[in-house]
Structures are given as structure tokens and as C-alpha cells.
Write an enzyme that holds these catalytic residues in place. Structure first.
Site, mmCIF file in Angstrom:
data_model
loop_
_atom_site.group_PDB
_atom_site.id
_atom_site.type_symbol
_atom_site.label_atom_id
_atom_site.label_comp_id
_atom_site.label_asym_id
_atom_site.label_seq_id
_atom_site.Cartn_x
_atom_site.Cartn_y
_atom_site.Cartn_z
ATOM 1 N N GLU A 152 40.481 43.630 39.488
ATOM 2 C CA GLU A 152 40.517 43.595 38.014
ATOM 3 C C GLU A 152 40.195 44.933 37.346
ATOM 4 O O GLU A 152 39.366 45.007 36.445
ATOM 5 C CB GLU A 152 39.553 42.518 37.509
ATOM 6 C CG GLU A 152 39.875 41.140 38.045
ATOM 7 C CD GLU A 152 38.951 40.051 37.509
ATOM 8 O OE1 GLU A 152 37.912 40.366 36.919
ATOM 9 O OE2 GLU A 152 39.304 38.872 37.691
ATOM 10 N N ASN A 180 43.725 43.499 43.605
ATOM 11 C CA ASN A 180 43.792 42.133 43.108
ATOM 12 C C ASN A 180 43.560 42.110 41.594
ATOM 13 O O ASN A 180 42.653 42.789 41.094
ATOM 14 C CB ASN A 180 42.691 41.321 43.810
ATOM 15 C CG ASN A 180 42.816 39.816 43.666
ATOM 16 O OD1 ASN A 180 43.863 39.251 43.997
ATOM 17 N ND2 ASN A 180 41.764 39.165 43.195
ATOM 18 N N HIS A 187 46.029 32.686 37.672
ATOM 19 C CA HIS A 187 45.295 31.689 36.883
ATOM 20 C C HIS A 187 46.178 31.361 35.680
ATOM 21 O O HIS A 187 46.180 32.077 34.691
ATOM 22 C CB HIS A 187 43.960 32.258 36.396
ATOM 23 C CG HIS A 187 42.985 32.579 37.483
ATOM 24 N ND1 HIS A 187 42.414 31.600 38.279
ATOM 25 C CD2 HIS A 187 42.466 33.750 37.903
ATOM 26 C CE1 HIS A 187 41.586 32.182 39.141
ATOM 27 N NE2 HIS A 187 41.608 33.481 38.947
ATOM 28 N N GLU A 234 44.401 33.352 43.717
ATOM 29 C CA GLU A 234 43.376 32.499 43.073
ATOM 30 C C GLU A 234 44.026 31.438 42.191
ATOM 31 O O GLU A 234 43.617 31.218 41.045
ATOM 32 C CB GLU A 234 42.436 33.364 42.220
ATOM 33 C CG GLU A 234 41.758 34.474 42.992
ATOM 34 C CD GLU A 234 40.789 35.295 42.143
ATOM 35 O OE1 GLU A 234 40.442 34.877 41.019
ATOM 36 O OE2 GLU A 234 40.386 36.370 42.610
ATOM 37 N N ASP A 248 45.165 28.548 40.001
ATOM 38 C CA ASP A 248 44.814 27.290 39.336
ATOM 39 C C ASP A 248 45.646 27.207 38.070
ATOM 40 O O ASP A 248 46.052 28.222 37.513
ATOM 41 C CB ASP A 248 43.304 27.123 39.084
ATOM 42 C CG ASP A 248 42.612 28.326 38.493
ATOM 43 O OD1 ASP A 248 43.275 29.137 37.816
ATOM 44 O OD2 ASP A 248 41.390 28.462 38.700
HETATM 45 C C1 XIL Z 1 34.726 33.150 39.728
HETATM 46 C C2 XIL Z 1 34.074 32.023 40.501
HETATM 47 O O1 XIL Z 1 35.019 31.007 40.713
HETATM 48 C C3 XIL Z 1 32.867 31.496 39.746
HETATM 49 O O2 XIL Z 1 32.145 30.578 40.567
HETATM 50 C C4 XIL Z 1 31.951 32.621 39.322
HETATM 51 O O3 XIL Z 1 30.923 32.115 38.502
HETATM 52 C C5 XIL Z 1 32.713 33.700 38.582
HETATM 53 O O4 XIL Z 1 33.782 34.155 39.396
HETATM 54 N N1 XIL Z 1 38.652 36.337 39.134
HETATM 55 C C6 XIL Z 1 38.120 36.560 40.389
HETATM 56 C C7 XIL Z 1 37.168 35.577 40.974
HETATM 57 O O5 XIL Z 1 38.511 37.519 41.056
HETATM 58 O O6 XIL Z 1 36.209 36.197 41.787
HETATM 59 C C8 XIL Z 1 36.498 34.758 39.908
HETATM 60 O O7 XIL Z 1 35.719 33.737 40.545
HETATM 61 C C9 XIL Z 1 37.514 34.159 38.974
HETATM 62 C C10 XIL Z 1 38.292 35.247 38.282
#
Ligand code: XIL
Length: 297
Positions: free
Chosen positions: A127, A167, A204, A233, A235
Site C-alpha cells: 500500500e 501489494n 477488496h 485479499e 472480499d
Molecule cells: C486487516 C486485518 O484483516 C485486520 O484484522 C486488521 O485489524 C487490519 O488489517 N489491507 C491489507 C491487510 O493489506 O493487511 C489488512 O488486513 C486489510 C487491508
């Protein structure tokens, strides 16, 4: 194939999930996770605040708990993450300049030495871009624009066998400024020989928005630079079946899209639990989105 992992493996891909060490004692969680997936990412346990809580004092207990659980069951592990503006230990948050630069290098070396030769990939940098396509401001960015390439060069030397990934989120839409910013960095790295093997698109997806119609173009464009791509990741608000099918199909259509990871097992395990964004309900039952993904693999 009867599971996500086996279906993905038919085309040489993997299907993974984020795992939280604190949930491994929940038998429904552990049973579903071990059955369906063949790749694991630690949801929080390999982040800088978890692995180096005090400077120079590394802690791998919870990360190793996940690593051991996964590998004992034949699942592989992605490392997440080494350099990030968020979830830094307090001591790191208060550093800047050359001291922070050195701390980042020491952190990468310390964590990668522990997992050397054991992981499928590392999200070396997470990020680092802002929505407008420029670098996100952070204490790491303030150490100099070259912090990302220094992280990757350090990582390559620390573990030459592991795939090194950049990432980020909101880099799924090809015409979006942030996607272009990341693309240009990867292009520059490849042209100058900065070691990088893969780009992780967090994926996401949020409510209302449908799958960007150019998502596959984004994946194939990154891949054309000579890197693998992965959805790291995933969702989706309310687990839209069409979005889940579409993102799976986009990956399957791109030879260098090597795998998909969903960010949790059951809806209630998700950091976005109020949006019911995952493939299993709270009882561990397969949702409609599960079937749409399985059919697309
Ligand atoms: C999130 C986790 O799911 C949570 O449990 C934590 O509180 C915060 O981080 N981008 C990422 C992940 O790269 O590491 C993050 O994970 C979600 C957003």
C-alpha cells in the site's frame, strides 16, 4: 474438483485464505480452512508490529503457529508484509530519516532470515501509493523515494528463492490513476533490474460497484511487464455472485495470474464482517458465491 484448492490446482493455480492464529482452535474454522484452501496468508501475525515489537527483538510465535498449522496440512504460505505505513510497532512509528531506513532494512533482514526458503512469496511492500497515483505520504516515503526499491533489493538478498511482491488495493480498474501509478513503478523496476516477481491486487470490492469491466486488462497488462499477478485479499460486499465469478474468471483467463486468496474463511471472521463478504457463512456452510467461484475455476 470438490474444493477450491483442488479446482484451482487443475490449472496450476492456488486458492488461499487469510488465517488468524487466534481462530485455529475453532474446529469449524480449522476444518473448513484445511479442506478448501491450499495457500494461507497470516491476517496480522507476520506484520511489522507482530514480528518486531521491540527494536531488534523479533517475535515469530503467532506467525509460526500459522506457518506450522498450514504446512503440516500441506498448505503453502504467503508472507504478509515487510514494509507498510500501517501496523508498525510503536518504536518504528516514531523513527524517521536514515534511522527509519536502517530499521526497515534490519526488519526485512530479520524476518526474512527466519522464514528463509519456507514461503511461496512475500508482500515486500504494501500500500505505498495514494489514490491519485502518486506515492502515499508516510514515514517510509519521507526517507526518500527509493525506499521501495531498497526494500526489494534487501529482500532479494535476504532470501533469493522467495517470490517478491508489491501489494496494494484499488489497483483493479485499469484506467484508475492509482493503478497506473503502480504499473509505472513496476515497469520502471523491470527496466532497471530492481528485483520484483509479482504484483498482488488486494481486490477488496465494495458495495454497488460491479467488477471493473477492465479488470482482466489490468491483470494482463501487469503480467505483460514480466511479473506474476495474484488476487491477494479478496472480499466482496454481500458476496455478490457475479463479482466473485467475474474476478475468478479474470484470473483464470490470464496465464500469469497464479492464484486467488480470500481475506478470511467465514463471514464472521472478516474484517468487513458486517458486509458478509466471504464464501462461507458463520456456520461454515458454503454460500452461493462459493459455487460461483468453484464453477469459474
Ligand atoms: C486487516 C486485518 O484483516 C485486520 O484484522 C486488521 O485489524 C487490519 O488489517 N489491507 C491489507 C491487510 O493489506 O493487511 C489488512 O488486513 C486489510 C487491508
Amino acid at each position: 474438483a470438490g474444493t477450491l484448492g483442488a479446482a484451482a490446482a487443475q490449472s496450476g493455480r492456488y486458492f488461499g485464505t487469510a488465517i488468524a492464529a487466534s481462530r485455529l482452535g475453532d474446529s469449524t474454522y480449522a476444518t473448513v480452512a484445511a479442506r478448501e484452501f491450499n495457500m494461507v496468508t497470516a491476517e496480522n501475525e507476520m506484520k511489522p508490529d507482530a514480528t518486531e515489537p521491540q527494536r531488534g527483538q523479533f517475535s515469530f510465535n503467532s506467525g509460526d503457529q500459522i506457518y506450522n498449522w498450514a504446512t503440516q496440512r500441506g498448505l503453502k504460505v504467503r508472507g504478509h508484509t515487510l514494509a507498510w505505513h500501517a501496523q508498525q510497532p510503536g518504536w518504528m512509528q516514531s523513527l524517521g530519516g536514515s534511522a527509519l531506513r536502517q530499521a526497515m532494512i534490519d526488519h526485512i533482514n530479520g524476518v526474512m532470515a527466519h522464514y528463509r526458503g519456507k514461503l511461496a512469496a512475500w508482500d515486500v511492500v504494501n500500500e505505498a501509493f495514494a489514490e491519485n497515483g502518486s506515492r502515499r505520504s508516510s514515514n517510509l516515503q519521507s526517507t526518500g523515494n527509493d525506499w521501495i526499491e531498497v526494500a526489494f533489493r534487501t529482500a532479494r538478498a535476504a532470501d533469493p528463492s522467495v517470490k517478491l511482491c508489491y501489494n496494494d488495493y484499488n489497483i483493479e480498474n485499469w484506467t484508475y490513476a492509482k493503478t497506473q501509478g503502480v504499473y509505472n513503478m513496476i515497469k520502471d523496476f523491470k527496466s532497471r533490474g530492481v528485483p520484483i516477481d509479482c504484483v498482488g491486487l488486494q481486490t477488496h470490492f465494495t458495495g454497488g460497484s460491479s467488477l471493473p469491466s477492465n479488470f482482466q486488462t489490468t491483470l494482463s497488462s501487469f503480467a505483460a511487464l514480466g511479473v506474476d499477478v495474484a488476487l491477494t485479499e479478496v472480499d466482496v460486499t454481500n458476496a455478490s455472485t457475479s463479482q466473485y465469478a467475474g474476478l475468478t474468471q479474470a484470473c483464470v483467463n490470464v496465464p500469469r495470474c497464479i492464484g486467488i486468496t480470500v481475506w478470511g474463511v467465514r463471514d464472521g471472521d472478516s474484517w468487513r464482517s458486517s458486509e458478509s463478504p466471504l464464501l462461507f457463512d458463520n456456520g461454515g456452510n458454503k454460500k452461493a458465491a462459493y459455487t460461483s467461484v468453484l464453477n469459474a475455476l
